[in-house]
Design an enzyme around this catalytic site. Structure first.
Site, PDB file in Angstrom:
ATOM      1  N   HIS C  52      40.633  47.370  45.896  1.00  0.00           N
ATOM      2  CA  HIS C  52      39.448  48.149  45.552  1.00  0.00           C
ATOM      3  C   HIS C  52      39.785  49.622  45.328  1.00  0.00           C
ATOM      4  O   HIS C  52      39.292  50.255  44.406  1.00  0.00           O
ATOM      5  CB  HIS C  52      38.448  47.980  46.694  1.00  0.00           C
ATOM      6  CG  HIS C  52      37.175  48.728  46.512  1.00  0.00           C
ATOM      7  ND1 HIS C  52      36.290  48.436  45.510  1.00  0.00           N
ATOM      8  CD2 HIS C  52      36.642  49.766  47.204  1.00  0.00           C
ATOM      9  CE1 HIS C  52      35.258  49.253  45.600  1.00  0.00           C
ATOM     10  NE2 HIS C  52      35.451  50.076  46.603  1.00  0.00           N
ATOM     11  N   HIS C  98      29.072  47.255  41.997  1.00  0.00           N
ATOM     12  CA  HIS C  98      28.728  47.073  43.405  1.00  0.00           C
ATOM     13  C   HIS C  98      28.354  45.606  43.587  1.00  0.00           C
ATOM     14  O   HIS C  98      27.278  45.285  44.097  1.00  0.00           O
ATOM     15  CB  HIS C  98      27.605  48.028  43.833  1.00  0.00           C
ATOM     16  CG  HIS C  98      27.928  48.779  45.077  1.00  0.00           C
ATOM     17  ND1 HIS C  98      27.048  49.018  46.077  1.00  0.00           N
ATOM     18  CD2 HIS C  98      29.101  49.326  45.498  1.00  0.00           C
ATOM     19  CE1 HIS C  98      27.636  49.690  47.052  1.00  0.00           C
ATOM     20  NE2 HIS C  98      28.883  49.885  46.716  1.00  0.00           N
ATOM     21  N   GLN C 246      26.127  48.820  53.905  1.00  0.00           N
ATOM     22  CA  GLN C 246      25.740  50.226  53.982  1.00  0.00           C
ATOM     23  C   GLN C 246      24.280  50.359  53.572  1.00  0.00           C
ATOM     24  O   GLN C 246      23.817  49.640  52.709  1.00  0.00           O
ATOM     25  CB  GLN C 246      26.583  51.096  53.049  1.00  0.00           C
ATOM     26  CG  GLN C 246      28.061  50.927  53.214  1.00  0.00           C
ATOM     27  CD  GLN C 246      28.658  50.095  52.102  1.00  0.00           C
ATOM     28  OE1 GLN C 246      28.145  49.049  51.768  1.00  0.00           O
ATOM     29  NE2 GLN C 246      29.735  50.578  51.530  1.00  0.00           N
TER      30      GLN C 246
END
Lengths: 91, 248, 781
Positions: C52, C98, C246
């Site tokens: 990532h 995402h 998150q």
């Protein structure tokens, strides 16, 4: 001596005010096989701690907080639950 | 297309700048105060649209109490204080709101747009409340609104019955009030704008209302987004021009 | 579990493997440090060297993309690409995925995706002026896919609207292949006065590193929690305390944007960097590495949300809405003033040092270590270091900053074209099905969830804020005015398009990628804009599968070829691997975002809406190849054949013609042929314009469904038509008059005669896959 109290304020729409969130949940329940549920209302729960001399003075402060900030009396009702705090520290 | 027939004025989307409208007087710009809370986001758009009307706009930060000689006040759209708890619930305690209430009580013109309307109801300058939209979704689209009364600081340049294309952009725009309040609004001719196709469930199709003294107006549609044919409509110009006229 | 400095294997697996590092990678770390890393260091390397953050599998391929052009101010590698658009204005753009967070918690996954991309943009000193997104979900028939779709859309709406940045363009695709692994790609564009451009680098020994924004919690720690010195609790509760999801706070982000832009305006900031993946580790090592300096970071100064956070948790937390600013010590007062105004919390957490070392300290200078929970066992004691004179606290980690940011291994992974690939082109008997009934098949296409009206989605996004949106979502490209507070005045406009097509890429990733770039450029041309820059988001399956690496490599080559042919620089990109579920990789899904510039935006360019009483022309070549089309894939399950090859010389001349026609106001409507083919394009034009058409001269109905490239439909008045014919001749672009607009029927001589109303009702049809009815009934005839 000041005491600590745990406060739970439940804010919900006043009776008669349309509650589209509650209605949506209620409509979806029969599809999931829950036929016996009615009168769904959605609101919010607000928790905090308060220091006060006693439960009744705590309640009177919380009532003022509700009126001034936590709820809009035009459309919302509040229910207040006050219990003595068990541990000393606020989280 | 919107009908822009207004009282004795040319049905042009380009309203004559007010400063020039005052016969012979030197250019004296009307200063409009635009209140900015943390989380407001339409303040610059209002500045821009007022600018196209040759008015001067000044941004007023929420923590100050001084309105800096503003002749009219706009509470712009956005998400003041994140709209956390309830839209407008926290903004109403800002220093500046005390001054705005004072200004309004003294008859000064105040326009609350979208979040600004929500704040005006929270602070008690306007009755009722704005709930979540009936469809439980945010809606951003052009709406058709009809001028229900020309007797307010935000509609005095418009004709009753005129139809305007003005965008809406909100999640909590569903106007709600008690039966008594609604009756009072109707009887006192205080419903300023109504939706032609009610998008959000507002009672009596209400898109905007005024107070008893008709100087405070709250509306969910965004007139500042309809001030330029390039953006699809210029029907909002007369709403802002009305406010400027009321400020004279 | 006793904390231990050495990288000892536990009973089952060595720690580095539990953190996702290979044995070779662990060896490389030891070589860099000249010793074994401690746990904190290992954690920092493991996140920075993850796929990532490091692009270790794709980097070798991405080098082949063309990134240069005279107007490129910042290319790939920074937080965002930046180009010079003239008039003293620069434009920053970036796209990011995402995907995985959105699969777990759609609302927050999408919301934090929006937040992250916004920070990448304002990090460059640019004010974000718009968002665009490319969304890929499983079939809306599936309740889970619907839940994901609804959640993602609400997340984008909830965060984007509240943070006050309009979402102005995008695409939404539905395909079974994404049911277990949706794709959420978000693009952001920002504008800035050219001279305000800032880079994410530290400089000036003694300058301060200041952490701004949200407090640091255990968000996003997920995979690294094996490092916890003591398990929090067992089982589920532990997972709850170290959430990997998150949570976004758009209000915090809004204040952070305003505060950062004011800090930049005030000249307070030397360098600034957002905290994204790998959190503080990434931000500190990248700023130090880019500026060729070192940095001391005192983690006891980091404002934490939860008590008892361990150093590794603080260093890799992915808590949202945080920025790292580098400032001169003399600017601290001004920073405090601005942060207080915007109610943004801040803390001086470190300073820039000479050399190249990133040191993580607990307590420094006159402070005693305040991190009681993490004694010297966690790091090495002061006597381990040679430079303890600068600090009196504990040194928990000490590594060369650039080794984290730049020295990740680069892999040339095995690549292998699938066996079917070569075979497919020669498949005998692979003949496309025949068109049976044009009208019925059109209706089926209009009901296809990927083609159907998407206004129920984009009407949930504020797409008008800032008064720039001249042509909003729902068309080919979106057109914005180039305007923002503090920007020099300009008559220019921007055009934006985001495009992907996994059908084409699954058949032939290289050609598919070329076609997508071409399609994106065509969308801009329809707005009258020349393309200026491209960003890409490469969504692929598991890179350890040779076929996936082949797909990636082919895709990169395809994008490179298209960009070279069209002189279009790639200014940024993102690679998302491991998009797989149930053992299946997603089809190769490169998403291309292009930015174009309109030199003078003084009137509203023509849109796809058909205008009554017009001549309808097809610009470009005849094509009846249905291979790879929506019609073939979704209606007939025919996936054979080959895509039509693109001729870039032809493509460029068609696009130049379209741009000229738009700019000279010769045409009233324009729409390029893409998803669904010519007939869907014509029908969309009719629906938008509320007027029918009458077409003739279609000899092979397959032509109506072909998605062959470089073809655009335009509508022109009687007068305009003469100019269109003349200009097409002058520019040697094939042109064919298809028919005329008018009436309320969609008619093709000999093939179809449908009412406009029935087509429109099908297309707008099921408004939302949601539980509730639309807010207002649809107007029907």
């Amino acid at each position: 001596m000041a005491m600590k109290y745990e406060v739970l304020v439940e804010v919900s729409l006043r009776e008669g005010i349309a509650d589209p969130q509650g209605a949506t949940i209620e409509r979806s329940l029969p599809a999931l096989g829950f036929e016996s549920i009615e009168s769904v209302r959605v609101g919010k729960a607000i928790r905090f701690r308060i220091q006060a001399d006693d439960a009744s003075s705590a309640k009177s402060t919380v009532q003022q907080v509700c009126e001034r900030l936590l709820a809009n009396p035009v459309i919302e009702d509040t229910a207040i639950t006050i219990t003595e705090a068990t541990t000393g520290d606020a989280k | 297309m919107a009908s822009l027939l207004s009282k004795g004025r040319v049905a042009s989307p380009f309203v004559k700048p007010l400063a020039q409208g005052r016969e012979g007087s030197p250019k004296l710009q009307i200063v409009v105060g635009i209140v900015v809370f943390p989380g407001s986001n339409c303040e610059h758009d209002v500045v821009e649209s007022l600018g196209s009307l040759d008015a001067k706009a000044q941004l007023l930060w929420h923590s100050q109490a001084d309105l800096q000689n503003s002749r009219a006040i706009v509470l712009p759209g956005g998400f003041a204080h994140g709209d956390y708890l309830r839209p407008g619930a926290i903004a109403k305690f800002s220093n500046i709101m005390n001054s705005v209430v004072e200004f309004a009580r003294a008859g000064g013109p105040v326009l609350g747009i979208c979040n600004g309307f929500q704040i005006l109801t929270e602070v008690g300058l306007l009755p009722g409340a704005l709930q979540k939209n009936r469809g439980l979704r945010f809606i951003c689209e052009m709406s058709q609104v009809v001028v229900s009364t020309a007797n307010s600081s935000a509609s005095r340049q418009l004709a009753q019955g005129a139809q305007l294309s003005i965008p809406i952009n909100h999640f909590e725009g569903n106007f709600t009030c008690s039966h008594d309040t609604l009756e009072q609004l109707q009887q006192e001719d205080r419903i300023v704008f109504r939706y032609l196709n009610n998008p959000n469930g507002s009672v009596d199709d209400i898109a905007g209302i005024t107070n008893e003294t008709r100087n405070v107006v709250g509306m969910m549609p965004h007139p500042e987004r309809a001030c330029d044919p390039m953006l699809g409509s210029s029907d909002g110009i007369q709403v802002l021009a009305s406010l400027l006229e009321a400020a004279q | 579990m006793t904390p231990d400095n050495s990288n000892e294997p536990n009973e089952t697996e060595p720690l580095h493997r539990l953190l996702g590092l290979t044995d070779d990678e662990a060896g490389k770390i030891a070589t860099i440090l000249g010793r074994e890393p401690n746990h904190l260091e290992l954690a920092m390397y493991s996140v920075m060297w993850s796929e990532h953050c490091s692009y270790k599998s794709s980097r070798v391929h991405l080098k082949r993309l063309p990134t240069q052009a005279p107007h490129v101010l910042v290319g790939p590698g920074e937080n965002a690409g930046v180009i010079d658009v003239g008039d003293g204005i620069a434009v920053a753009l970036r796209i990011e995925s995402h995907n995985h967070p959105s699969a777990i918690e759609p609302y927050q996954g999408a919301a934090t995706g929006v937040g992250g991309i916004l920070r990448d943009i304002f990090t460059m000193g640019a004010r974000p002026i718009c968002l665009a997104d490319s969304l890929w979900f499983g079939s809306p028939e599936s309740p889970r896919s619907r839940w994901i779709c609804e959640g993602v859309v609400s997340g984008i709406s909830g965060y984007g609207n509240a943070v006050g940045v309009p979402t102005i363009a995008g695409e939404v695709n539905f395909d079974e292949a994404y049911s277990g692994n949706p794709l959420v790609n978000v693009m952001c564009i920002g504008v800035l006065p050219k001279e305000r451009l800032v880079l994410g680098q530290a400089s000036g020994s003694g300058n301060l590193a200041v952490l701004l924004g949200q407090s640091t919690g255990r968000d996003g720690i997920g995979g690294v929690s094996v490092l916890a010195s003591a398990p929090l609790e067992d089982g589920d509760e532990s997972a709850q305390k170290r959430p990997s999801v998150q949570v976004g706070d758009p209000f915090e982000e809004k204040r952070l944007i305003e505060a950062c832009l004011e800090l930049l305006d005030a000249g307070v900031v030397v360098g600034i960097q957002d905290l994204g993946g790998a959190g503080l580790t990434c931000a500190t090592s990248e700023t130090a590495s880019r500026g060729n300096v070192g940095m001391d970071v005192d983690i006891s100064k980091v404002i934490v949300r939860q008590s008892g956070m361990e150093p590794f948790e603080i260093m890799i937390s992915e808590s949202q809405e945080r920025m790292l600013a580098i400032i001169a010590p003399s600017s601290l007062g001004r920073l405090e003033e601005i942060c207080n105004k915007w109610e943004v919390a801040f803390s001086v957490i470190g300073k820039v040092t000479l050399g190249d070392k990133l040191r993580i300290l607990s307590g420094s200078d006159n402070d005693s270590p305040s991190f009681q929970a993490n004694g010297p066992d966690h790091g090495y004691s002061s006597d381990h270091t040679t430079s303890s004179d600068q600090t009196s606290g504990f040194i928990l980690a000490e590594v060369p900053a650039s080794s984290l940011a730049q020295d990740a291994p680069i892999y040339m992974r095995e690549m292998q074209a699938p066996v079917w690939f070569q075979a497919r082109h020669f498949e005998l008997g692979s003949r496309p099905p025949d068109v049976v009934d044009v009208g019925t098949e059109l209706i089926s296409l209009l009901a296809n969830p990927s083609i159907r009206d998407k206004s129920w989605i984009y009407n949930q996004y504020d797409h008008q804020l800032f008064l720039n949106t001249v042509v909003g979502p729902g068309g080919d490209g979106t057109v914005l005015r180039l305007k923002a507070p503090g920007l020099p005045k300009s008559d220019k406009g921007l055009a934006v398009s985001v495009d992907g097509n996994s059908r084409w890429c699954s058949m032939n990733p290289r050609l598919g990628a070329k076609l997508i770039v071409a399609e994106s450029v065509a969308n801009l041309a329809c707005c009258g804009a020349f393309p200026k820059a491209l960003v890409n988001c490469l969504n692929f399956g598991n890179p350890e599968h040779p076929e996936v690496m082949w797909q990636l490599s082919e895709t990169v080559d395809g994008i490179a070829e298209a960009c070279t042919a069209m002189h279009l620089p790639v200014v940024g990109g993102n690679v998302s691997f491991y998009n797989e579920s149930g053992g299946y990789d997603i089809p190769p899904t490169p998403v291309i975002g292009t930015l174009g510039v309109i030199e003078k935006l003084l009137y509203v360019p023509p849109t796809m809406a058909l205008v009554d009483n017009c001549h309808i022309f097809l610009l470009g070549d005849y094509d009846s190849n249905v291979s790879g089309s929506r019609w073939a894939f979704d209606l007939h399950e025919y996936k054979g054949g080959s895509l039509t090859e693109i001729n870039f010389a032809r493509h460029s001349s068609v696009m130049e013609l379209v741009i000229s026609l738009v700019r000279q106001r010769m045409i009233l409507s324009v729409h390029d042929i893409s998803d669904g083919g010519m007939l869907v394009a014509l029908t969309e034009m009719a629906i938008k314009g509320e007027v029918g058409f009458s077409i003739s001269g279609i000899n092979d109905p397959a032509e109506l469904f072909s998605e062959g490239p470089s073809r655009v439909i335009v509508g022109a008045s009687e007068q305009g038509a003469q100019s269109v014919i003349r200009m097409a001749n002058d520019m040697a672009v094939p042109l064919r008059e298809l028919g005329v607009s008018g009436g309320d029927r969609l008619a093709i001589r000999g093939l179809m005669n449908l009412s406009l109303a029935s087509a429109r009702d099908t297309w707008t049809g099921q408004q939302a896959p949601a539980q509730q009815a639309p807010a207002q009934p649809l107007a029907t005839s």
